[in-house]
Design a protein around this motif. Structure first.
Motif, mmCIF file in Angstrom:
data_model
loop_
_atom_site.group_PDB
_atom_site.id
_atom_site.type_symbol
_atom_site.label_atom_id
_atom_site.label_comp_id
_atom_site.label_asym_id
_atom_site.label_seq_id
_atom_site.Cartn_x
_atom_site.Cartn_y
_atom_site.Cartn_z
ATOM 1 N N ASP A 100 27.308 28.001 18.936
ATOM 2 C CA ASP A 100 27.079 27.190 20.132
ATOM 3 C C ASP A 100 27.836 27.839 21.286
ATOM 4 O O ASP A 100 28.992 27.508 21.561
ATOM 5 C CB ASP A 100 27.581 25.761 19.880
ATOM 6 N N PHE A 101 27.159 28.766 21.969
ATOM 7 C CA PHE A 101 27.834 29.535 23.007
ATOM 8 C C PHE A 101 28.249 28.670 24.193
ATOM 9 O O PHE A 101 29.223 28.980 24.884
ATOM 10 C CB PHE A 101 26.936 30.690 23.469
ATOM 11 N N GLY A 102 27.513 27.587 24.432
ATOM 12 C CA GLY A 102 27.907 26.680 25.507
ATOM 13 C C GLY A 102 29.251 26.038 25.232
ATOM 14 O O GLY A 102 30.128 25.985 26.106
ATOM 15 N N LEU A 103 29.436 25.560 24.003
ATOM 16 C CA LEU A 103 30.720 24.967 23.621
ATOM 17 C C LEU A 103 31.820 26.010 23.638
ATOM 18 O O LEU A 103 32.933 25.744 24.113
ATOM 19 C CB LEU A 103 30.612 24.347 22.231
ATOM 20 N N ALA A 143 32.078 28.669 25.448
ATOM 21 C CA ALA A 143 32.459 28.976 26.833
ATOM 22 C C ALA A 143 33.402 27.913 27.384
ATOM 23 O O ALA A 143 34.383 28.222 28.069
ATOM 24 C CB ALA A 143 31.208 29.088 27.702
ATOM 25 N N LYS A 144 33.126 26.640 27.076
ATOM 26 C CA LYS A 144 33.986 25.547 27.546
ATOM 27 C C LYS A 144 35.369 25.624 26.895
ATOM 28 O O LYS A 144 36.388 25.429 27.548
ATOM 29 C CB LYS A 144 33.339 24.204 27.235
ATOM 30 N N MET A 173 33.721 36.201 26.159
ATOM 31 C CA MET A 173 33.935 34.902 26.802
ATOM 32 C C MET A 173 35.419 34.562 26.934
ATOM 33 O O MET A 173 35.778 33.610 27.633
ATOM 34 C CB MET A 173 33.246 33.797 25.995
#
Length: 261
Positions: free
Chosen positions: A62-65, A67-68, A95
Protein backbone atom coordinates in the motif's frame (compact mmCIF):
# COMPACT_ATOMS: atom_id res chain seq x y z
CA UNK A 1 28.99 0.29 17.25
CA UNK A 2 25.84 -1.78 17.46
CA UNK A 3 23.64 -1.29 20.51
CA UNK A 4 20.38 -2.85 21.67
CA UNK A 5 17.28 -1.42 20.01
CA UNK A 6 13.78 -1.32 21.52
CA UNK A 7 11.31 -1.44 18.65
CA UNK A 8 7.53 -1.02 18.62
CA UNK A 9 5.93 -3.25 15.99
CA UNK A 10 2.64 -2.06 14.48
CA UNK A 11 0.37 -4.47 12.63
CA UNK A 12 -1.88 -3.04 9.92
CA UNK A 13 -5.11 -4.87 9.08
CA UNK A 14 -7.82 -3.42 6.83
CA UNK A 15 -6.17 -0.02 7.14
CA UNK A 16 -6.24 0.06 10.93
CA UNK A 17 -3.78 -0.71 13.67
CA UNK A 18 -4.47 -4.08 15.31
CA UNK A 19 -2.95 -6.50 17.80
CA UNK A 20 -3.20 -10.26 17.54
CA UNK A 21 -2.69 -13.24 19.84
CA UNK A 22 -0.80 -16.16 18.28
CA UNK A 23 -1.55 -14.48 14.93
CA UNK A 24 -5.33 -14.73 15.51
CA UNK A 25 -8.23 -12.50 16.56
CA UNK A 26 -6.95 -9.09 15.48
CA UNK A 27 -8.15 -6.39 17.89
CA UNK A 28 -8.44 -2.84 16.60
CA UNK A 29 -6.29 -0.50 18.67
CA UNK A 30 -6.20 2.72 16.66
CA UNK A 31 -4.92 4.60 13.66
CA UNK A 32 -1.38 3.80 12.42
CA UNK A 33 -0.48 7.42 11.66
CA UNK A 34 -1.57 8.62 15.09
CA UNK A 35 0.53 5.85 16.66
CA UNK A 36 3.56 6.99 14.66
CA UNK A 37 3.07 10.55 15.92
CA UNK A 38 3.07 9.35 19.52
CA UNK A 39 6.17 7.19 19.05
CA UNK A 40 7.88 10.23 17.52
CA UNK A 41 7.21 12.15 20.73
CA UNK A 42 8.47 9.26 22.82
CA UNK A 43 11.71 9.03 20.79
CA UNK A 44 11.46 5.34 19.89
CA UNK A 45 14.69 3.78 18.60
CA UNK A 46 13.04 2.43 15.48
CA UNK A 47 9.58 1.50 14.23
CA UNK A 48 8.41 -1.62 12.42
CA UNK A 49 5.14 -1.60 10.47
CA UNK A 50 3.83 -4.86 9.02
CA UNK A 51 0.78 -5.10 6.74
CA UNK A 52 -0.63 -8.52 7.67
CA UNK A 53 -3.18 -8.54 4.82
CA UNK A 54 -0.95 -8.09 1.80
CA UNK A 55 0.61 -11.56 1.50
CA UNK A 56 -2.67 -13.32 2.32
CA UNK A 57 -4.47 -11.38 -0.41
CA UNK A 58 -1.55 -11.44 -2.83
CA UNK A 59 -1.63 -7.68 -3.30
CA UNK A 60 1.12 -5.12 -3.77
CA UNK A 61 2.32 -2.87 -0.94
CA UNK A 62 0.00 0.00 0.00
CA UNK A 63 2.22 2.77 -1.31
CA UNK A 64 -0.24 5.45 -0.23
CA UNK A 65 -0.01 4.34 3.39
CA UNK A 66 3.75 3.93 3.15
CA UNK A 67 4.12 7.52 1.89
CA UNK A 68 2.07 8.81 4.85
CA UNK A 69 4.09 6.73 7.33
CA UNK A 70 7.42 7.85 5.89
CA UNK A 71 6.38 11.50 5.86
CA UNK A 72 5.33 11.37 9.51
CA UNK A 73 8.01 9.09 10.98
CA UNK A 74 11.03 10.78 12.58
CA UNK A 75 12.81 7.53 13.49
CA UNK A 76 14.21 4.69 11.33
CA UNK A 77 11.24 2.91 9.75
CA UNK A 78 11.01 -0.71 8.64
CA UNK A 79 8.03 -1.62 6.45
CA UNK A 80 6.86 -5.06 5.39
CA UNK A 81 3.85 -6.40 3.55
CA UNK A 82 3.34 -7.45 -0.05
CA UNK A 83 6.91 -6.80 -1.24
CA UNK A 84 7.81 -9.31 -3.96
CA UNK A 85 10.23 -7.43 -6.22
CA UNK A 86 13.38 -5.33 -5.95
CA UNK A 87 11.62 -2.53 -7.83
CA UNK A 88 8.98 -2.33 -5.09
CA UNK A 89 11.74 -2.22 -2.47
CA UNK A 90 13.46 0.62 -4.32
CA UNK A 91 10.24 2.59 -4.53
CA UNK A 92 9.65 2.17 -0.80
CA UNK A 93 13.20 3.27 0.09
CA UNK A 94 12.87 6.26 -2.25
CA UNK A 95 9.86 7.33 -0.18
CA UNK A 96 12.12 7.61 2.87
CA UNK A 97 11.74 4.19 4.48
CA UNK A 98 15.06 2.92 5.86
CA UNK A 99 14.34 -0.84 5.77
CA UNK A 100 12.13 -3.13 3.70
CA UNK A 101 10.98 -6.41 5.24
CA UNK A 102 10.07 -9.54 3.32
CA UNK A 103 8.90 -12.90 4.58
CA UNK A 104 7.06 -15.47 2.45
CA UNK A 105 8.43 -14.10 -0.84
CA UNK A 106 12.01 -14.43 0.43
CA UNK A 107 11.41 -17.93 1.77
CA UNK A 108 9.98 -18.99 -1.58
CA UNK A 109 12.70 -17.23 -3.60
CA UNK A 110 15.78 -16.30 -1.53
CA UNK A 111 17.35 -14.72 -4.62
CA UNK A 112 14.86 -11.88 -4.11
CA UNK A 113 17.05 -10.78 -1.21
CA UNK A 114 20.07 -10.73 -3.50
CA UNK A 115 18.22 -8.51 -5.97
CA UNK A 116 16.93 -6.23 -3.24
CA UNK A 117 20.37 -5.94 -1.68
CA UNK A 118 21.83 -4.87 -5.02
CA UNK A 119 19.03 -2.34 -5.51
CA UNK A 120 18.81 -0.66 -2.10
CA UNK A 121 21.83 -1.87 -0.12
CA UNK A 122 22.07 -4.84 2.20
CA UNK A 123 21.53 -2.67 5.28
CA UNK A 124 17.99 -1.93 4.05
CA UNK A 125 16.96 -5.57 3.48
CA UNK A 126 15.20 -7.37 6.35
CA UNK A 127 14.09 -11.01 6.26
CA UNK A 128 11.23 -11.90 8.61
CA UNK A 129 10.76 -15.48 9.78
CA UNK A 130 7.67 -16.58 11.71
CA UNK A 131 8.50 -19.64 13.82
CA UNK A 132 6.61 -21.82 16.28
CA UNK A 133 7.06 -25.11 18.10
CA UNK A 134 6.02 -28.12 16.06
CA UNK A 135 2.57 -29.36 16.92
CA UNK A 136 1.76 -32.94 17.92
CA UNK A 137 2.34 -35.11 20.96
CA UNK A 138 5.64 -36.53 19.72
CA UNK A 139 6.83 -33.53 17.71
CA UNK A 140 10.02 -31.76 18.68
CA UNK A 141 11.75 -28.66 17.46
CA UNK A 142 10.49 -25.64 15.57
CA UNK A 143 8.90 -24.98 12.20
CA UNK A 144 8.49 -22.02 9.85
CA UNK A 145 5.07 -20.52 9.17
CA UNK A 146 3.91 -18.12 6.48
CA UNK A 147 0.71 -16.28 5.55
CA UNK A 148 -0.19 -15.38 9.15
CA UNK A 149 0.70 -18.88 10.37
CA UNK A 150 -1.79 -20.59 8.04
CA UNK A 151 0.92 -22.40 6.06
CA UNK A 152 3.91 -24.43 7.20
CA UNK A 153 7.28 -24.63 5.42
CA UNK A 154 9.05 -27.97 5.77
CA UNK A 155 12.50 -26.54 6.42
CA UNK A 156 14.55 -26.10 9.58
CA UNK A 157 14.42 -22.49 10.80
CA UNK A 158 18.13 -22.45 11.71
CA UNK A 159 19.09 -23.57 8.21
CA UNK A 160 16.66 -21.10 6.69
CA UNK A 161 18.00 -18.04 8.55
CA UNK A 162 21.49 -18.90 7.36
CA UNK A 163 20.21 -19.18 3.78
CA UNK A 164 18.45 -15.83 4.03
CA UNK A 165 21.57 -14.21 5.44
CA UNK A 166 23.72 -15.68 2.67
CA UNK A 167 21.20 -14.56 0.05
CA UNK A 168 21.52 -10.92 1.06
CA UNK A 169 19.50 -10.13 4.19
CA UNK A 170 21.18 -7.39 6.20
CA UNK A 171 18.99 -8.14 9.21
CA UNK A 172 16.77 -11.00 10.33
CA UNK A 173 13.59 -10.63 12.39
CA UNK A 174 12.34 -13.71 14.22
CA UNK A 175 8.66 -13.56 15.13
CA UNK A 176 7.61 -16.14 17.74
CA UNK A 177 4.09 -17.23 16.79
CA UNK A 178 3.34 -19.06 20.05
CA UNK A 179 4.35 -16.04 22.15
CA UNK A 180 2.55 -13.44 20.01
CA UNK A 181 0.30 -11.32 22.22
CA UNK A 182 0.76 -13.54 25.27
CA UNK A 183 2.99 -11.04 27.11
CA UNK A 184 4.76 -13.85 29.00
CA UNK A 185 8.30 -13.26 27.73
CA UNK A 186 10.43 -14.15 24.71
CA UNK A 187 11.52 -17.68 23.84
CA UNK A 188 15.05 -16.90 24.99
CA UNK A 189 16.47 -20.41 24.57
CA UNK A 190 15.61 -20.59 20.88
CA UNK A 191 16.45 -16.92 20.36
CA UNK A 192 19.97 -17.70 21.56
CA UNK A 193 20.30 -20.48 18.98
CA UNK A 194 19.16 -18.13 16.22
CA UNK A 195 21.53 -15.37 17.34
CA UNK A 196 24.50 -17.76 17.36
CA UNK A 197 23.70 -18.90 13.82
CA UNK A 198 23.85 -15.41 12.34
CA UNK A 199 26.46 -12.77 11.59
CA UNK A 200 23.98 -9.99 10.80
CA UNK A 201 21.86 -8.01 13.27
CA UNK A 202 18.83 -9.90 14.56
CA UNK A 203 15.59 -8.69 16.11
CA UNK A 204 13.17 -10.80 18.14
CA UNK A 205 9.43 -10.22 18.26
CA UNK A 206 6.68 -11.94 20.22
CA UNK A 207 6.15 -12.30 23.95
CA UNK A 208 7.31 -9.10 25.64
CA UNK A 209 4.90 -8.04 28.35
CA UNK A 210 7.19 -5.85 30.45
CA UNK A 211 10.49 -4.02 30.29
CA UNK A 212 11.90 -6.85 32.41
CA UNK A 213 11.28 -9.24 29.51
CA UNK A 214 13.31 -6.97 27.24
CA UNK A 215 16.05 -6.81 29.86
CA UNK A 216 16.07 -10.62 30.13
CA UNK A 217 16.45 -10.94 26.36
CA UNK A 218 19.39 -8.52 26.18
CA UNK A 219 21.00 -9.94 29.32
CA UNK A 220 20.82 -13.49 27.95
CA UNK A 221 21.77 -12.85 24.33
CA UNK A 222 23.55 -9.51 24.08
CA UNK A 223 23.09 -6.80 21.49
CA UNK A 224 19.85 -7.50 19.64
CA UNK A 225 16.70 -5.72 18.59
CA UNK A 226 13.89 -6.26 21.09
CA UNK A 227 10.60 -5.71 19.29
CA UNK A 228 7.13 -5.77 20.83
CA UNK A 229 3.54 -5.03 19.98
CA UNK A 230 1.24 -5.56 22.96
CA UNK A 231 3.73 -4.04 25.42
CA UNK A 232 3.60 -0.71 23.59
CA UNK A 233 -0.13 -0.51 22.80
CA UNK A 234 -1.73 -1.95 25.96
CA UNK A 235 -1.60 -0.95 29.62
CA UNK A 236 -2.62 -2.95 32.68
CA UNK A 237 -4.09 -6.42 33.15
CA UNK A 238 -7.27 -5.48 31.28
CA UNK A 239 -5.24 -4.42 28.23
CA UNK A 240 -6.59 -0.92 27.94
CA UNK A 241 -5.31 0.66 24.75
CA UNK A 242 -2.57 3.16 25.54
CA UNK A 243 0.44 3.86 23.32
CA UNK A 244 3.52 3.85 25.54
CA UNK A 245 7.30 3.49 25.39
CA UNK A 246 10.12 3.73 27.96
CA UNK A 247 11.53 7.16 28.63
CA UNK A 248 15.05 7.90 27.34
CA UNK A 249 16.34 7.49 30.91
CA UNK A 250 14.56 4.14 31.36
CA UNK A 251 15.86 2.93 28.02
CA UNK A 252 19.47 3.85 28.76
CA UNK A 253 19.34 2.23 32.20
CA UNK A 254 17.61 -0.90 30.89
CA UNK A 255 20.17 -1.52 28.14
CA UNK A 256 23.16 -0.56 30.30
CA UNK A 257 22.12 -2.80 33.19
CA UNK A 258 21.26 -5.69 30.89
CA UNK A 259 24.60 -5.62 29.06
CA UNK A 260 26.49 -5.17 32.32
CA UNK A 261 24.83 -8.22 33.92
Amino acid sequence: MLRPRIIPCLLVHQGGLVKTQSFKNPKYVGDPINAVKIFNEKEADELMVLDIDASIKGVAPDFGLIAKLAAECRMPLCYGGGVTTADQASRIVDMGVEKVAVSSAAIKTPYLLTEMSAAVGRQSVVAVLDVRKKKGLFSKGYEICTHNATQVIKQDPLAMVKNLQDAGAGEVVINFVDQDGQMQGYDIEYASQIKNALNVPVTFLGGAGSLDHISQLITSIGVVGAAAGSLFVFKGKYRAVLINYPTPEQKIKLCHDALKA
